[in-house]
Design an enzyme around this catalytic site. Structure first.
Site, PDB file in Angstrom:
ATOM      1  N   GLU A 169       0.819  -1.221   0.000  1.00 35.41           N
ATOM      2  CA  GLU A 169       0.000   0.000   0.000  1.00 35.41           C
ATOM      3  C   GLU A 169       0.853   1.271   0.000  1.00 35.41           C
ATOM      4  O   GLU A 169       0.680   2.145   0.835  1.00 35.41           O
ATOM      5  CB  GLU A 169      -0.972  -0.029   1.182  1.00 35.41           C
ATOM      6  CG  GLU A 169      -1.879  -1.257   1.124  1.00 35.41           C
ATOM      7  CD  GLU A 169      -2.786  -1.429   2.345  1.00 35.41           C
ATOM      8  OE1 GLU A 169      -2.780  -0.562   3.236  1.00 35.41           O
ATOM      9  OE2 GLU A 169      -3.498  -2.441   2.395  1.00 35.41           O
ATOM     10  N   ASN A 210       2.163  -5.029  -3.197  1.00 34.48           N
ATOM     11  CA  ASN A 210       0.755  -5.371  -2.988  1.00 34.48           C
ATOM     12  C   ASN A 210      -0.029  -4.090  -2.722  1.00 34.48           C
ATOM     13  O   ASN A 210       0.466  -3.177  -2.064  1.00 34.48           O
ATOM     14  CB  ASN A 210       0.703  -6.289  -1.742  1.00 34.48           C
ATOM     15  CG  ASN A 210      -0.622  -6.946  -1.521  1.00 34.48           C
ATOM     16  OD1 ASN A 210      -1.197  -7.499  -2.456  1.00 34.48           O
ATOM     17  ND2 ASN A 210      -1.115  -6.909  -0.291  1.00 34.48           N
ATOM     18  N   HIS A 246     -10.237  -6.149  -2.400  1.00 34.59           N
ATOM     19  CA  HIS A 246     -11.307  -5.881  -1.421  1.00 34.59           C
ATOM     20  C   HIS A 246     -12.437  -5.174  -2.178  1.00 34.59           C
ATOM     21  O   HIS A 246     -12.433  -3.958  -2.335  1.00 34.59           O
ATOM     22  CB  HIS A 246     -10.779  -5.021  -0.274  1.00 34.59           C
ATOM     23  CG  HIS A 246      -9.762  -5.730   0.555  1.00 34.59           C
ATOM     24  ND1 HIS A 246     -10.084  -6.821   1.337  1.00 34.59           N
ATOM     25  CD2 HIS A 246      -8.429  -5.542   0.717  1.00 34.59           C
ATOM     26  CE1 HIS A 246      -8.994  -7.258   1.945  1.00 34.59           C
ATOM     27  NE2 HIS A 246      -7.977  -6.508   1.580  1.00 34.59           N
ATOM     28  N   GLU A 275      -6.064 -10.685  -1.511  1.00 26.71           N
ATOM     29  CA  GLU A 275      -6.897 -10.479  -0.310  1.00 26.71           C
ATOM     30  C   GLU A 275      -8.370 -10.392  -0.692  1.00 26.71           C
ATOM     31  O   GLU A 275      -9.106  -9.528  -0.210  1.00 26.71           O
ATOM     32  CB  GLU A 275      -6.472  -9.192   0.411  1.00 26.71           C
ATOM     33  CG  GLU A 275      -5.008  -9.176   0.805  1.00 26.71           C
ATOM     34  CD  GLU A 275      -4.582  -7.914   1.561  1.00 26.71           C
ATOM     35  OE1 GLU A 275      -5.451  -7.167   2.035  1.00 26.71           O
ATOM     36  OE2 GLU A 275      -3.357  -7.691   1.659  1.00 26.71           O
ATOM     37  N   ASP A 277     -12.107 -10.254  -0.976  1.00 23.85           N
ATOM     38  CA  ASP A 277     -13.402 -10.393  -0.326  1.00 23.85           C
ATOM     39  C   ASP A 277     -14.360  -9.428  -1.019  1.00 23.85           C
ATOM     40  O   ASP A 277     -13.939  -8.429  -1.584  1.00 23.85           O
ATOM     41  CB  ASP A 277     -13.365 -10.212   1.201  1.00 23.85           C
ATOM     42  CG  ASP A 277     -12.657  -8.985   1.705  1.00 23.85           C
ATOM     43  OD1 ASP A 277     -12.539  -7.996   0.953  1.00 23.85           O
ATOM     44  OD2 ASP A 277     -12.221  -9.001   2.870  1.00 23.85           O
TER      45      ASP A 277
HETATM   46  O1  9MR Z   1      -7.749  -8.305   8.144  1.00 22.21           O
HETATM   47  C1  9MR Z   1      -6.798  -7.558   8.873  1.00 22.21           C
HETATM   48  C2  9MR Z   1      -7.408  -7.118  10.208  1.00 22.21           C
HETATM   49  O2  9MR Z   1      -7.639  -8.237  11.061  1.00 22.21           O
HETATM   50  C3  9MR Z   1      -6.498  -6.109  10.893  1.00 22.21           C
HETATM   51  O3  9MR Z   1      -7.144  -5.597  12.043  1.00 22.21           O
HETATM   52  C4  9MR Z   1      -6.156  -4.992   9.920  1.00 22.21           C
HETATM   53  C5  9MR Z   1      -5.250  -3.990  10.586  1.00 22.21           C
HETATM   54  O4  9MR Z   1      -4.995  -2.902   9.820  1.00 22.21           O
HETATM   55  O5  9MR Z   1      -5.547  -5.520   8.751  1.00 22.21           O
HETATM   56  C6  9MR Z   1      -6.402  -6.361   8.031  1.00 22.21           C
HETATM   57  O6  9MR Z   1      -5.801  -6.816   6.844  1.00 22.21           O
HETATM   58  C7  9MR Z   1      -5.418  -5.824   5.907  1.00 22.21           C
HETATM   59  C8  9MR Z   1      -4.191  -6.335   5.179  1.00 22.21           C
HETATM   60  O7  9MR Z   1      -3.200  -6.659   6.092  1.00 22.21           O
HETATM   61  C9  9MR Z   1      -3.681  -5.329   4.167  1.00 22.21           C
HETATM   62  N1  9MR Z   1      -4.704  -4.940   3.252  1.00 22.21           N
HETATM   63  C10 9MR Z   1      -5.981  -4.525   3.843  1.00 22.21           C
HETATM   64  C11 9MR Z   1      -6.475  -5.588   4.822  1.00 22.21           C
HETATM   65  C12 9MR Z   1      -7.838  -5.200   5.383  1.00 22.21           C
HETATM   66  O8  9MR Z   1      -7.744  -4.033   6.148  1.00 22.21           O
END
Ligand code: 9MR
Length: 666
Positions: A169, A210, A246, A275, A277
């Site tokens: 990101e 990513n 996402h 990722e 969903d």
């Molecule tokens: O799914 C993850 C969640 O449990 C955490 O609280 C969060 C913290 O920022 O991160 C989520 O996963 C993220 C991923 O690591 C990077 N891309 C976005 C995902 C969703 O926020």
């Protein structure tokens, strides 16, 4: 890594995974026994037949504690990404103090189940402890190198761990670099450095960049494309591009996903969906499930169609554990199993897309009908057309416009997922031509339809403004919103709508437009509790004539605490000898009206220190911690909830955790 540490870790790991292997294989034999790919086989069997992986993001708690979760995890998937356990705050909460418990747990599970692991994520602006964020340039560079070398090095000789998200990101939506603490301290150099250090730590691992919102071709994905091209030209070892995926059904499907993957593939990198969903606006319905299922198959189909696409990772698999409802309060149900581990239509869609016979869809949709124009004004037009058909399904339409009645060229002015489109911002008394073309999920594009010519109405004929709207009144004011209504204006040609203007306070300040309405009412939301605002409305007609503003109505929102109140419930997500993570800490508005802020307090046992937090702003005084809502999660309707989390380090052997959680709505 220094040589002595490698054998030590490897030996430990082998013992742990051998034990897990014996246990799991005894349970799993009937499910996993080799059989030819059948229509009803698990996802991983069908993915393997295509040479792709199908993966999921693993949460350590259910993986350790829930048999139903484990069974699906090992049966259906061939790849695992750690949802949180390999992030910086989980692995190196303070400088050179390492916690590999969650990471090892996942790697061991994968080894036992013949699954590959994608390491997530080395350098990210979230879930990185405060001690890193405040470092100066030299120390920060050293911290990245140590972190990358140790973490990647730990699994370098583990055959299951095959790839890493090296940077995550790094872009803003407009394609500029995100001004993270990494970028602000080191400039973009940290990106190439991180890739080089990761390559040095594990020469065989596939190294990825990513990001989210890069699924379609847009400013952000183009910036990523340019960066990958330029890094590779400088021999920076970028091997792979991850499209997070996402998605949300209300925003439409990025129908150029395949095309986008293909352009990255042409740079020589592997691509993958990392990722996935697909959230819906709750509650679920069969229509929404069907749309979601179509989106899931679209993603799998796009990956199937691109040779360089290694596979798709779903961000979890059960709606029981998904980050979505915590982040988007009225959205959810984004995954392929429901909360009770029942397969949803989206599971069937993924299954069938992996198992289906035709790996590549090359058939373009039929040409849409000639658009028909209606509602032509001096500045806009509505178009509608007869739908295209397609062997797989039309995913959307491109709308093309050319100037004048002939000549000039057609350029795309918009897209639509329905068979209509409204164009605006046109000049009065001017001609334009419109065509539409259809797309499918595989990126096949139809021929353009025949053109329709539209001439906007004269901008000079009608100069009479509507009458002034009257009797503006407010009702139903809560701590965060109010409803406005007024008496209609009249106009010689017809009122097309109203502008709603707002000024702060009971006097002074200036009015700015906060919305429009085509009726004589409007609801304003997102207001602060206990605060005054003034409103006015004005009317418009089709020619753009604007009335004078109405009377002013002053509104004072109710206090956030009135009828409000909140409760808090904290869950211990994971713990190890020297620390723990509490997440989710769920804050629920237990009152009968909306609240616009909340504060949770709790106590850390003596010797415990906070090492990281997310989704709230935490301040520590002695052992008392005060967590205030972040800018984006203070507003909660009655009954709604949100969550935050934090990580603590504690003295070795101490088993206490934070306690005494209370919530208030000041
Ligand atoms: O799914 C993850 C969640 O449990 C955490 O609280 C969060 C913290 O920022 O991160 C989520 O996963 C993220 C991923 O690591 C990077 N891309 C976005 C995902 C969703 O926020």
């Amino acid at each position: 890594m220094t040589p002595p540490r490698v054998p030590f870790h490897r030996a430990t790991r082998r013992i742990a995974s051998l034990a897990a292997l014996t246990l799991v294989s005894a349970l799993a034999v009937p499910l996993l026994s080799a059989s030819p790919a059948s229509a009803s086989g698990p996802l991983r069997t069908h993915a393997a037949a295509r040479g792709k992986f199908i993966g999921f993001a693993a949460a350590t708690n259910p993986l350790a504690n829930e048999a139903a979760y484990r069974t699906i995890a090992q049966t259906e998937f061939s790849q695992i990404t750690a949802e949180n356990a390999m992030k910086w705050d989980s692995t190196e909460p303070s400088d050179n103090s390492w916690n590999f418990s969650g990471a090892d747990q996942i790697v061991n599970f994968a080894v036992a189940n013949n699954q590959q692991v994608h390491g997530h994520t080395l350098v990210w602006h979230q879930q990185t402890p405060g001690w890193v964020q405040g470092l100066g340039a030299t120390a920060m560079r050293t911290a990245i190198q140590d972190h990358v070398s140790t973490l990647v090095g730990r699994y370098a000789n583990n055959a299951a761990v095959v790839s890493w998200d090296v940077v995550n990101e790094v872009f803003n939506e407009d394609g500029t670099f995100r001004s993270s603490f990494w970028y602000n301290t080191l400039g973009q150099s940290y990106i190439a450095d991180a890739f080089r250090w990761a390559r040095a730590a594990d020469p065989d691992a596939r190294l990825c960049i990513n990001d989210y919102n890069v699924e379609g071709i847009n400013a952000k994905s183009t910036a990523m494309y340019n960066l990958v091209q330029s890094l590779r030209a400088q021999n920076v070892p970028v091997d792979c591009v991850g499209f997070q995926g996402h998605l949300a059904t209300q925003y439409g499907f990025p129908s150029d996903l395949q095309q986008n993957m293909q352009r990255f593939a042409a740079l020589g990198v592997q691509v993958r969906v990392t990722e996935l969903d697909i959230r819906i606006q709750m509650p679920r319905s069969s229509a929404k499930d069907t749309t979601q299922a179509t989106y899931y198959s679209n993603v799998i189909n796009a990956c199937n169609a691109v040779t360089a696409c290694a596979g798709v990772t779903i961000w979890g698999f059960t709606d029981k554990y998904s980050w979505v409802p915590d982040t988007f309060p009225s959205e959810g149900a984004a995954l392929i199993y429901d909360e009770n581990y029942q397969q949803k239509p989206s599971y069937t869609a993924v299954h069938n897309a992996l198992a289906g016979g035709t790996p590549t869809d090359t058939q373009a949709p039929t040409t849409p009908g000639t658009p028909v124009a209606s509602g032509v004004t001096s500045s806009g037009v509505s178009l509608s057309w007869t739908a295209s058909t397609d062997n797989v399904g039309v995913s959307g339409y491109d709308i093309l416009r050319a100037p004048g009645t002939s000549g000039g060229s057609f350029t795309q002015v918009g897209t639509s997922t329905t068979t209509s489109f409204t164009d605006s911002g046109l000049s009065a008394n001017t001609s334009y031509r419109y065509q539409v073309r259809a797309r499918d999920a595989a990126g096949n594009v139809s021929s353009a339809s025949s053109a329709v010519t539209v001439t906007t109405t004269g901008g000079t004929g009608d100069t009479q403004a509507p009458s002034t709207p009257a009797n503006l009144a407010a009702s139903g004011t809560t701590s965060s919103g109010t409803s406005l209504s007024w008496t209609a204006s009249t106009d010689n040609v017809g009122v097309t709508g109203y502008d709603v203007l707002r000024a702060p306070g009971t006097s002074g300040g200036s009015f700015t437009q906060v919305g429009t309405s085509t009726t004589t009412s409007f609801s304003d939301t997102g207001l602060s509790a206990n605060t005054s605002y003034r409103y006015q409305v004005r009317a418009r007609d089709a020619a753009g004539n604007v009335s004078s503003v109405s009377n002013t109505v002053t509104v004072t929102t109710t206090g956030g605490g009135t009828g409000g109140g909140c409760t808090v419930a904290a869950t211990l997500q994971t713990q190890w000898q020297t620390g723990y993570v509490m997440e989710p800490v769920r804050v629920t508005n237990s009152g009968t009206s909306a609240i616009s802020s909340w504060t949770v307090t709790f106590t850390l046992p003596s010797g415990h220190t906070l090492t990281g937090s997310w989704n709230a702003v935490l301040t520590v005084s002695g052992q008392t911690v005060t967590a205030r809502n972040a800018a984006y999660n203070g507003n909660l309707g009655a009954g709604q909830s949100t969550t935050f989390g934090f990580q603590v380090s504690r003295p070795n052997g101490n088993t206490a955790t934070a306690s005494g959680f209370t919530c208030a709505t000041p």
